[in-house]
Design a protein around this motif. Structure first.
Motif, mmCIF file in Angstrom:
data_model
loop_
_atom_site.group_PDB
_atom_site.id
_atom_site.type_symbol
_atom_site.label_atom_id
_atom_site.label_comp_id
_atom_site.label_asym_id
_atom_site.label_seq_id
_atom_site.Cartn_x
_atom_site.Cartn_y
_atom_site.Cartn_z
ATOM 1 N N HIS A 297 -31.979 -69.240 -51.842
ATOM 2 C CA HIS A 297 -31.282 -68.242 -50.858
ATOM 3 C C HIS A 297 -30.142 -68.866 -50.103
ATOM 4 N N VAL B 50 -26.187 -64.101 -50.809
ATOM 5 C CA VAL B 50 -27.262 -63.064 -51.303
ATOM 6 C C VAL B 50 -26.358 -62.139 -52.067
ATOM 7 N N GLN C 81 -27.229 -62.513 -57.521
ATOM 8 C CA GLN C 81 -28.356 -61.848 -57.480
ATOM 9 C C GLN C 81 -29.421 -62.418 -58.568
ATOM 10 N N CYS D 40 -31.318 -65.354 -57.106
ATOM 11 C CA CYS D 40 -31.972 -64.804 -55.976
ATOM 12 C C CYS D 40 -33.451 -64.362 -56.613
ATOM 13 N N ASN E 80 -36.936 -66.180 -57.198
ATOM 14 C CA ASN E 80 -37.625 -66.588 -56.310
ATOM 15 C C ASN E 80 -39.235 -65.768 -56.724
ATOM 16 N N TYR F 163 -32.562 -60.847 -53.218
ATOM 17 C CA TYR F 163 -33.354 -61.666 -52.291
ATOM 18 C C TYR F 163 -34.345 -60.755 -51.429
ATOM 19 N N LYS G 76 -38.590 -61.075 -51.309
ATOM 20 C CA LYS G 76 -39.398 -61.386 -50.211
ATOM 21 C C LYS G 76 -40.366 -60.314 -50.111
#
Length: 338
Positions: free
Chosen positions: A85, A91, A95, A98, A101, A158, A162
């Motif tokens: 991050h 962000v 791409q 991220c 994750n 991102y 999450k």
């Protein structure tokens, strides 16, 4: 929850927010393990704890096979902050990075379930909120937790990662009874912060005497910058009071225009420069401010640091600890990298 002698793990614990969380847990008497591959974290952030043997540090990649199980084994609570991050520039421009994750979170959650971790506290983000709600800076908007739902519209890869992390933890609780809480962090700033986040970038530009003083966007975007100390206190309270995977906003409800923050940085530092607006650069949503009523209700939490007070503290820290020539040489790269 009594933290004294409790076995806890902080992933990403050498990072900006993670190291502040480690400080707070050590202060409460917890037995703290820290995992960080140092891709963006720094051992300097943990120096005093390492010198006094107050933590156990593991320099590993959690997405390497078997590593997550090893470090999670025997832990009561895992605070999961590790992620690929950065700030808005990162962000928007990284791409694929991220997106990793998704794998990292999935492997860690599965490992925690397999070895019997009691609870996971997950560092989520305001990036889970629908983009289409945040497009008008003139609208008085406060994002409530229930605004995240079908049809989902998260902020870049991102934000999607999450969001998937939150949904996974809710499923783990429903199907397997594994306790968790998700903390949606909103625009965190403070000591040990990185120049790829807006507040530190503003301070760094003033520190090196940048003229013209560059501001990404039109300056009209609204943010609710939240001091890292408030984020840490809310995260620990979430560990103590939430079990069922509920996601909760951790953010101040102060609404601050980017350009107003810029003017205050210039005033406080005494730097006089022409402001150059760059609407072609990454700026993110135009209106992102949390509603923290649920955190007040469930946690008894509300921010203690007003933005201007925290801003002055952060400026003082930056000017006292940084080397001007080093910052000048690295600033352009650090604005978009980890």
């Amino acid at each position: 929850m009594d933290w004294k002698e409790r076995q806890v793990l902080v992933t990403g614990g050498a990072s900006f927010i993670g190291s502040h969380l480690v400080d707070a847990l050590v202060e409460r008497g917890a037995r703290v393990g820290v995992v960080d591959n140092l891709s963006s974290g720094h051992l300097q952030n943990l120096k005093r704890h390492l010198e006094h043997g107050a933590i156990e540090f593991h320099n590993v990649n959690l997405d390497d096979p078997g590593e997550a199980e090893k470090v999670a084994d025997g832990m009561s609570v895992v605070f999961h902050l590790a992620a690929d991050h950065g700030g808005r520039g990162y962000v928007d421009l990284h791409q694929a990075a991220c997106a990793t994750n998704l794998t990292l979170d999935g492997m860690l959650f599965r490992a925690c379930q397999a070895v019997g971790v009691e609870k996971i506290v997950y560092a989520s983000s305001g990036c889970v909120y629908p983009n289409h709600l945040q497009s008008d800076p003139d609208k008085i908007l406060y994002l409530t937790e229930d605004m995240v739902g079908p049809p989902y519209d998260a902020d870049n890869m991102y934000g999607w990662a999450k969001l998937m992390g939150e949904l996974t933890l809710r499923s783990y609780y429903k199907d397997w009874g594994m306790k968790s809480a998700s903390c949606r962090y909103f625009t965190v700033y403070g000591e040990r912060g990185h120049e790829n986040h807006a507040v530190i970038a503003m301070i760094a530009r003033a520190f090196v005497g940048q003229d013209p003083f560059v501001v990404w966007g039109t300056g009209e975007a609204i943010r609710n910058w939240t001091h890292v100390s408030d984020i840490v206190s809310g995260t620990i309270l979430a560990a103590e009071k939430i079990d069922d995977g509920t996601a909760i906003n951790l953010g101040t409800m102060e609404r601050t225009r980017v350009i107003d923050a810029v003017h205050e940085v210039l005033r406080y530092t005494g730097h006089k420069a022409r402001i150059e607006l760059r609407p072609d650069m990454p700026t993110g949503p135009l209106n992102r401010v949390a509603d923290n009523a649920l955190a007040r209700k469930l946690l008894g939490w509300e921010p203690q640091v007003k933005f201007m007070d925290g801003l002055y503290r952060t400026i003082d820290w930056y000017f006292a600890t940084k080397d001007r020539e080093q910052v000048r040489a690295q600033l352009d790269r650090r604005l978009t990298e980890r």
